[in-house]
Design a protein around this motif. Sequence first.
Motif, PDB file in Angstrom:
ATOM      1  N   ILE A 280      42.501  27.717  -2.932  1.00  0.00           N
ATOM      2  CA  ILE A 280      42.949  26.366  -2.572  1.00  0.00           C
ATOM      3  C   ILE A 280      42.455  26.067  -1.168  1.00  0.00           C
ATOM      4  CG2 ILE A 280      44.977  24.952  -2.059  1.00  0.00           C
ATOM      5  CD1 ILE A 280      46.442  26.445  -4.269  1.00  0.00           C
ATOM      6  N   ASP A 281      41.857  24.893  -1.000  1.00  0.00           N
ATOM      7  CA  ASP A 281      41.365  24.538   0.325  1.00  0.00           C
ATOM      8  C   ASP A 281      41.863  23.156   0.723  1.00  0.00           C
ATOM      9  OD1 ASP A 281      39.687  22.673  -0.946  1.00  0.00           O
ATOM     10  OD2 ASP A 281      38.010  24.063  -1.025  1.00  0.00           O
ATOM     11  N   ASN A 282      41.362  22.643   1.838  1.00  0.00           N
ATOM     12  CA  ASN A 282      41.897  21.408   2.413  1.00  0.00           C
ATOM     13  C   ASN A 282      41.673  20.187   1.526  1.00  0.00           C
ATOM     14  OD1 ASN A 282      42.997  22.564   4.741  1.00  0.00           O
ATOM     15  ND2 ASN A 282      41.039  22.518   5.802  1.00  0.00           N
ATOM     16  N   LYS A 283      40.596  20.173   0.742  1.00  0.00           N
ATOM     17  CA  LYS A 283      40.387  19.007  -0.127  1.00  0.00           C
ATOM     18  C   LYS A 283      41.485  18.923  -1.192  1.00  0.00           C
ATOM     19  CE  LYS A 283      37.070  21.035  -3.452  1.00  0.00           C
ATOM     20  NZ  LYS A 283      36.843  22.340  -2.786  1.00  0.00           N
ATOM     21  N   HIS A 284      41.926  20.085  -1.694  1.00  0.00           N
ATOM     22  CA  HIS A 284      43.031  20.086  -2.660  1.00  0.00           C
ATOM     23  C   HIS A 284      44.312  19.569  -2.004  1.00  0.00           C
ATOM     24  CE1 HIS A 284      40.437  23.480  -4.314  1.00  0.00           C
ATOM     25  NE2 HIS A 284      40.360  22.529  -5.231  1.00  0.00           N
ATOM     26  N   ALA A 285      44.551  19.996  -0.771  1.00  0.00           N
ATOM     27  CA  ALA A 285      45.747  19.541  -0.047  1.00  0.00           C
ATOM     28  C   ALA A 285      45.684  18.043   0.228  1.00  0.00           C
ATOM     29  CB  ALA A 285      45.894  20.314   1.257  1.00  0.00           C
ATOM     30  N   ASN A 286      44.513  17.525   0.586  1.00  0.00           N
ATOM     31  CA  ASN A 286      44.379  16.098   0.859  1.00  0.00           C
ATOM     32  C   ASN A 286      44.605  15.264  -0.398  1.00  0.00           C
ATOM     33  OD1 ASN A 286      43.883  15.994   3.652  1.00  0.00           O
ATOM     34  ND2 ASN A 286      41.749  16.589   3.367  1.00  0.00           N
ATOM     35  N   LEU A 287      44.138  15.748  -1.542  1.00  0.00           N
ATOM     36  CA  LEU A 287      44.377  15.029  -2.796  1.00  0.00           C
ATOM     37  C   LEU A 287      45.853  15.080  -3.166  1.00  0.00           C
ATOM     38  CD1 LEU A 287      43.092  13.412  -5.065  1.00  0.00           C
ATOM     39  CD2 LEU A 287      42.698  15.571  -6.295  1.00  0.00           C
ATOM     40  N   ALA A 288      46.489  16.246  -2.983  1.00  0.00           N
ATOM     41  CA  ALA A 288      47.926  16.363  -3.245  1.00  0.00           C
ATOM     42  C   ALA A 288      48.713  15.419  -2.342  1.00  0.00           C
ATOM     43  CB  ALA A 288      48.380  17.802  -3.038  1.00  0.00           C
ATOM     44  N   GLU A 464      51.833  31.850  -4.484  1.00  0.00           N
ATOM     45  CA  GLU A 464      50.891  31.335  -3.497  1.00  0.00           C
ATOM     46  C   GLU A 464      51.482  31.367  -2.090  1.00  0.00           C
ATOM     47  OE1 GLU A 464      50.429  29.135  -7.450  1.00  0.00           O
ATOM     48  OE2 GLU A 464      52.071  29.656  -6.106  1.00  0.00           O
ATOM     49  N   ASP A 465      50.621  31.704  -1.109  1.00  0.00           N
ATOM     50  CA  ASP A 465      51.120  31.856   0.251  1.00  0.00           C
ATOM     51  C   ASP A 465      51.436  30.531   0.936  1.00  0.00           C
ATOM     52  OD1 ASP A 465      48.505  31.035   0.525  1.00  0.00           O
ATOM     53  OD2 ASP A 465      47.842  32.725   1.741  1.00  0.00           O
ATOM     54  N   PHE A 466      51.001  29.409   0.370  1.00  0.00           N
ATOM     55  CA  PHE A 466      51.310  28.111   0.987  1.00  0.00           C
ATOM     56  C   PHE A 466      52.704  27.605   0.637  1.00  0.00           C
ATOM     57  CE2 PHE A 466      49.412  26.870  -3.115  1.00  0.00           C
ATOM     58  CZ  PHE A 466      50.356  25.953  -3.576  1.00  0.00           C
ATOM     59  N   ARG A 467      53.395  28.295  -0.267  1.00  0.00           N
ATOM     60  CA  ARG A 467      54.676  27.801  -0.756  1.00  0.00           C
ATOM     61  C   ARG A 467      55.761  27.957   0.317  1.00  0.00           C
ATOM     62  NH1 ARG A 467      54.737  28.779  -6.348  1.00  0.00           N
ATOM     63  NH2 ARG A 467      56.948  28.215  -6.368  1.00  0.00           N
ATOM     64  N   PRO A 468      56.530  26.895   0.597  1.00  0.00           N
ATOM     65  CA  PRO A 468      57.573  26.960   1.630  1.00  0.00           C
ATOM     66  C   PRO A 468      58.889  27.497   1.069  1.00  0.00           C
ATOM     67  CG  PRO A 468      57.437  24.743   0.767  1.00  0.00           C
ATOM     68  CD  PRO A 468      56.375  25.545   0.040  1.00  0.00           C
ATOM     69  N   VAL A 513      41.569  26.720   7.763  1.00  0.00           N
ATOM     70  CA  VAL A 513      41.765  26.848   6.318  1.00  0.00           C
ATOM     71  C   VAL A 513      43.256  27.031   6.054  1.00  0.00           C
ATOM     72  CG1 VAL A 513      39.474  27.813   5.965  1.00  0.00           C
ATOM     73  CG2 VAL A 513      41.416  29.344   6.368  1.00  0.00           C
ATOM     74  N   ILE A 514      43.671  26.716   4.838  1.00  0.00           N
ATOM     75  CA  ILE A 514      45.103  26.731   4.512  1.00  0.00           C
ATOM     76  C   ILE A 514      45.710  28.108   4.733  1.00  0.00           C
ATOM     77  CG2 ILE A 514      46.717  26.586   2.569  1.00  0.00           C
ATOM     78  CD1 ILE A 514      45.187  24.149   1.623  1.00  0.00           C
ATOM     79  N   GLN A 515      44.972  29.168   4.417  1.00  0.00           N
ATOM     80  CA  GLN A 515      45.509  30.518   4.582  1.00  0.00           C
ATOM     81  C   GLN A 515      45.845  30.808   6.042  1.00  0.00           C
ATOM     82  OE1 GLN A 515      42.884  29.656   2.708  1.00  0.00           O
ATOM     83  NE2 GLN A 515      43.938  29.970   0.757  1.00  0.00           N
ATOM     84  N   GLU A 516      45.113  30.209   6.972  1.00  0.00           N
ATOM     85  CA  GLU A 516      45.426  30.365   8.399  1.00  0.00           C
ATOM     86  C   GLU A 516      46.612  29.487   8.791  1.00  0.00           C
ATOM     87  OE1 GLU A 516      41.578  29.288   9.911  1.00  0.00           O
ATOM     88  OE2 GLU A 516      41.024  31.381  10.283  1.00  0.00           O
ATOM     89  N   LYS A 517      46.684  28.311   8.218  1.00  0.00           N
ATOM     90  CA  LYS A 517      47.787  27.395   8.534  1.00  0.00           C
ATOM     91  C   LYS A 517      49.141  27.984   8.145  1.00  0.00           C
ATOM     92  CE  LYS A 517      45.101  23.112   7.947  1.00  0.00           C
ATOM     93  NZ  LYS A 517      44.935  21.885   7.134  1.00  0.00           N
ATOM     94  N   THR A 518      49.167  28.739   7.047  1.00  0.00           N
ATOM     95  CA  THR A 518      50.448  29.276   6.569  1.00  0.00           C
ATOM     96  C   THR A 518      51.064  30.278   7.534  1.00  0.00           C
ATOM     97  OG1 THR A 518      49.417  31.086   5.334  1.00  0.00           O
ATOM     98  CG2 THR A 518      49.710  29.002   4.176  1.00  0.00           C
ATOM     99  N   LYS A 519      50.259  30.847   8.423  1.00  0.00           N
ATOM    100  CA  LYS A 519      50.743  31.899   9.322  1.00  0.00           C
ATOM    101  C   LYS A 519      51.149  31.373  10.697  1.00  0.00           C
ATOM    102  CE  LYS A 519      47.965  35.510   7.104  1.00  0.00           C
ATOM    103  NZ  LYS A 519      47.673  34.719   5.909  1.00  0.00           N
TER     104      LYS A 519
END
Length: 604
Positions: A280-288, A464-468, A513-519
Motif C-alpha cells: 500500500i502506498d500514498n496513491k492508495h491513501a489519497n484515493l481512500a 496491516e501496520d497502518f491500522r489504528p 512512505v506509509i510504512q514510515e508514517k506509521t512509526k
Amino acid sequence: MKQGIILGISAYFHDAAICLTVNGQLVFAIEEERLSRIKHDPSFPVIAIKRCMHETGYQLKDIDAIVFYEKPFLKFERLVDNSFRFAPKGFLMFRKMIPQWLNGKLNLRKTILKELDKIDADHGIKKAQIYFTHHHISHAASAFYPSPYNKAAFLIVDGVGEWATISIGKSNGNDFELLFEQQFPHSLGMLYSSFTAFLGFKVNNGEYKMMGLSPYGDDQSEEFKRFYDLIKNELININDDGSFTLNLSYFAFHVREKMINQSKWESLFGMTQRRPNEGIDNKHANLALAIQRITEEIMLQLVQKAKTATDLENLVMAGGIAYNSVANGKIHQSNIFNDLWIQPAAGDSGGALGAALHAYYLLNKISPDKKGAKDLMQNGMVGTAISDRFIDKYLKEQWQTQKYGDELSFYQEVAALIKQNKIIGWVQDRSEFGPRALGARSILANPSYMENKTKINSDIKKREDFRPFAPVMLKEEAEKYFDFLKAAPYMQYVAKIKEEYRIPLAENFNNLVIQEKTKIPTSKFEAVTHVDYSARLQVIENENHPLFQLLKEVKNQTGDAILLNTSFNTGGQPIVNDLEEIIDTFDSTAIDVLVINKTIIRKN
C-alpha cells in the motif's frame, strides 16, 4: 394476548444474528459468527438460537413471535426487476441466484420452521407467529428504541435493503413514518464498498480498513484533488439534499457478483486495481481519502435533509454507513441536531434487534416509556458469560494463575501490568453484540508506548501496520485531551486530540512512505492517536462497566485514565467468545497476560 417474548432474526446475507427481547427489554443477543467461528457467517443462526435458549432458560415454545429483519418477497421483486432493467447482463446474476431463492429464501416461513425443527421438533411455532419487517425499518427500530428519545428523526444508509439504500423518517412511538427513500442501485454503501474492492480489501469486511487508511492521504496534494474531482465528475452526481445518482457504466454490482468495471476504473484513476496482498502506498491513501471526504459530505447533506424534513431535535442512525466513525464525528460536530444516538450494532446483525423491538411495540399497540431511560444496550454486553468453574481445565501447567477475591488488589495488579507494558487479554462480563470489543472481550495495553501498537498489529492481530487502535477513557480524560463532551460508550465517533497535546509532524512527512508514517508518534498517547491526530473514542461513564474501575486504577498509577482497547482476536477471526478460543488465542499469540473475571494468568 400480549406478545411479550420475541425472537428477532437476521440471516442469509452477512452477519447473521439473533436477539431475544422480553416485554421490550433486550435479554440476549449474539451473532452466529461468534459461535460458528466463521467470520461474517450468513447462515441461519441455529447455533445462536440454541445458545440463547441455553443461556436464558427459555424454550422455543415459550416464544410469542419470531420476526425476520426484512421482507423476502420485496427483495425478490427487486432482483427480478433488476434482471429485466439491465438485461441481458442482469439475467446472468438472476440465473445464478434463482436456485437459492427457490430452495428456501422465497418461502422463508417454511425455511424458518424447518430450521427450528433442527433445534426442537416440538417447538410449537406456527406460521402466524412468524412475521417479517422492512430491512430499513428494522435498522430504524434498532436505533430508536434503545435511544433515550421519545421522538426522533432517523437516517438509515447502507448497501441495500429490499429496495432502499437511504431512508429518512421519524418515530414517536410504536411505528415509523418514512419521509424520503433512495432506491437501488444508487447506493452510498455500494459506492464505498466499490472503492474498498478497488483498493484490494474485502467487501463487507474491509471498509473500516479503507477508513483507517484514508488519514495517510494528503488533502493538499494534486493527486488527492484529482481523485476527488474525478469521483464527483465521473462516478456520482450529488444533489444539494444529499440524494445522488451513480454513473452505472463504471459499476458492476447491479448485474454481476463484482463491484466495478475494473478496466474503466483503472483508466479513470490511472492506476491498477490493488490485489489483496500487494503493498500500500500514498496513491492508495489519497484515493481512500477522496472517497472518505465525499462520503462525509453526502452524510452531512443527508443529516440536514433529515432535520429539514422532520424539524425534530434528535437523530438516530443505523445501517452499515453508520459504522463510519469519522463521518459520525463530523455529524456530531455539525450540531445540525441537538443530539445524536447511533446503534453500536449498526449493520445487519442489529437488524435482528430492531425487528424484535418493532414487533413488540407494534403488535401490542403500545409506545415505549422512556422516563428515566437507561441504556437498553447494557454496555453492549448481552451475549454469553464465562463461568469460573470451567477455567482450570483449559490452563497449562507452566502458566502462573492467581485468583483474586479482593477487587482493589485485582485492579491494582492489572494496572501495574499495563504500566509495565504488558499486553492484556481481557475477558469480563457477557460478550459484546456487534463488531466492536467494548471491554468484555478486549486486548488492553498502555496507550503511551508506540511499541504496543506495532506488537499488537504484527504479532497478535497479524494485520496491516497502518491500522489504528482506539483509546478507551473516562469522561474527564475525554474533556481534557479531546474537548469531547458527548457520551460515547460504543466507539461511534472520531475526534481529534487538542493541539497542545500534539507532536508536530516533520515538513517532509507527506513525502514519506506509509510504512514510515506509521512509526511516527503524533501525541503523548503514541499507540492510539492516528496520523491525523484523530482517535475513535470510547468514553466510559457507567460505574458498572467492566473497564470503569480498571481505568480509575490506571489513572492512580500513570496519571491518565486511558487505555488502548482493541478486539480480542487474530486477523480474519471473529472476536473470541468461549473459553476454548480465548485460551487458544492467548497461547498462540504475543499476548502477555490473560485476565478472565478475577483470575490473572501469566505465561512463564
